[in-house]
Design an enzyme around this catalytic site. Sequence first.
Site, PDB file in Angstrom:
ATOM      1  N   ILE A   1      -4.012  -2.032   0.237  1.00  0.00           N
ATOM      2  CA  ILE A   1      -3.896  -1.730  -1.197  1.00  0.00           C
ATOM      3  C   ILE A   1      -2.771  -2.645  -1.661  1.00  0.00           C
ATOM      4  O   ILE A   1      -1.601  -2.397  -1.372  1.00  0.00           O
ATOM      5  CB  ILE A   1      -3.564  -0.251  -1.457  1.00  0.00           C
ATOM      6  CG1 ILE A   1      -4.687   0.663  -0.961  1.00  0.00           C
ATOM      7  CG2 ILE A   1      -3.328  -0.029  -2.961  1.00  0.00           C
ATOM      8  CD1 ILE A   1      -4.411   2.150  -1.120  1.00  0.00           C
ATOM      9  N   PRO A   2      -3.114  -3.731  -2.328  1.00  0.00           N
ATOM     10  CA  PRO A   2      -2.176  -4.837  -2.533  1.00  0.00           C
ATOM     11  C   PRO A   2      -1.107  -4.601  -3.616  1.00  0.00           C
ATOM     12  O   PRO A   2      -1.089  -5.264  -4.652  1.00  0.00           O
ATOM     13  CB  PRO A   2      -3.098  -5.998  -2.902  1.00  0.00           C
ATOM     14  CG  PRO A   2      -4.251  -5.348  -3.579  1.00  0.00           C
ATOM     15  CD  PRO A   2      -4.434  -4.026  -2.867  1.00  0.00           C
ATOM     16  N   CYS A   3      -0.177  -3.696  -3.325  1.00  0.00           N
ATOM     17  CA  CYS A   3       0.909  -3.452  -4.267  1.00  0.00           C
ATOM     18  C   CYS A   3       1.792  -4.689  -4.409  1.00  0.00           C
ATOM     19  O   CYS A   3       2.495  -4.833  -5.414  1.00  0.00           O
ATOM     20  CB  CYS A   3       1.722  -2.233  -3.852  1.00  0.00           C
ATOM     21  SG  CYS A   3       2.367  -2.327  -2.183  1.00  0.00           S
ATOM     22  N   HIS A   4       1.717  -5.614  -3.449  1.00  0.00           N
ATOM     23  CA  HIS A   4       2.490  -6.852  -3.560  1.00  0.00           C
ATOM     24  C   HIS A   4       2.014  -7.714  -4.738  1.00  0.00           C
ATOM     25  O   HIS A   4       2.753  -8.567  -5.202  1.00  0.00           O
ATOM     26  CB  HIS A   4       2.425  -7.650  -2.247  1.00  0.00           C
ATOM     27  CG  HIS A   4       1.052  -8.026  -1.815  1.00  0.00           C
ATOM     28  ND1 HIS A   4       0.236  -7.153  -1.116  1.00  0.00           N
ATOM     29  CD2 HIS A   4       0.336  -9.164  -1.986  1.00  0.00           C
ATOM     30  CE1 HIS A   4      -0.914  -7.758  -0.857  1.00  0.00           C
ATOM     31  NE2 HIS A   4      -0.882  -8.974  -1.380  1.00  0.00           N
TER      32      HIS A   4
END
Length: 159
Positions: free
Chosen positions: A123-126
């Site tokens: 889950i690409p919170c970056h």
Amino acid sequence: MSEFVYDSPIGPLIISIYDGKVVALKWKSMALSEKKVKEYPADSYADEISSKLDSYFSGKTDSTGIKVRMHGTAFQKKVWKSLMRIPLGETRTYSDVASTIGKPRAHRAVGSVCARNRIPVIIPCHRAVGKNDVLGWSGNPGAKEWLLEHEKKNSGVSV
């Protein structure tokens, strides 16, 4: 639930699987106790997840093919699903994400949700950033910048 250690370019990751879905991913170096950093028995999904992460980290694909089970409030799940729709190599501000989910004034809450993401990288919170800077990251120091650079380099998006 089963767990296994995946050696990634951003450090060893402990991946927790339940019922064929990733439920947590944490940096081995940030695990809370010695007990948590030992090798865990992997289940039948570990090879599939490892293969998809290998493809992502080698630049062949993104990691969207990995199934996840999100644990959180309805608002948190909306934010995390929105993050998963940000294309590889691109970023969105916390305000952009807030607007996408119909809560344009909730940019600080979006930042808090990103910090509580139990499944970073997948889950690409970056890919969520501040208006003027990359800002915030609860993972290994430097990993957010590495991931963003890696994705830009492998997506065809100009750096």
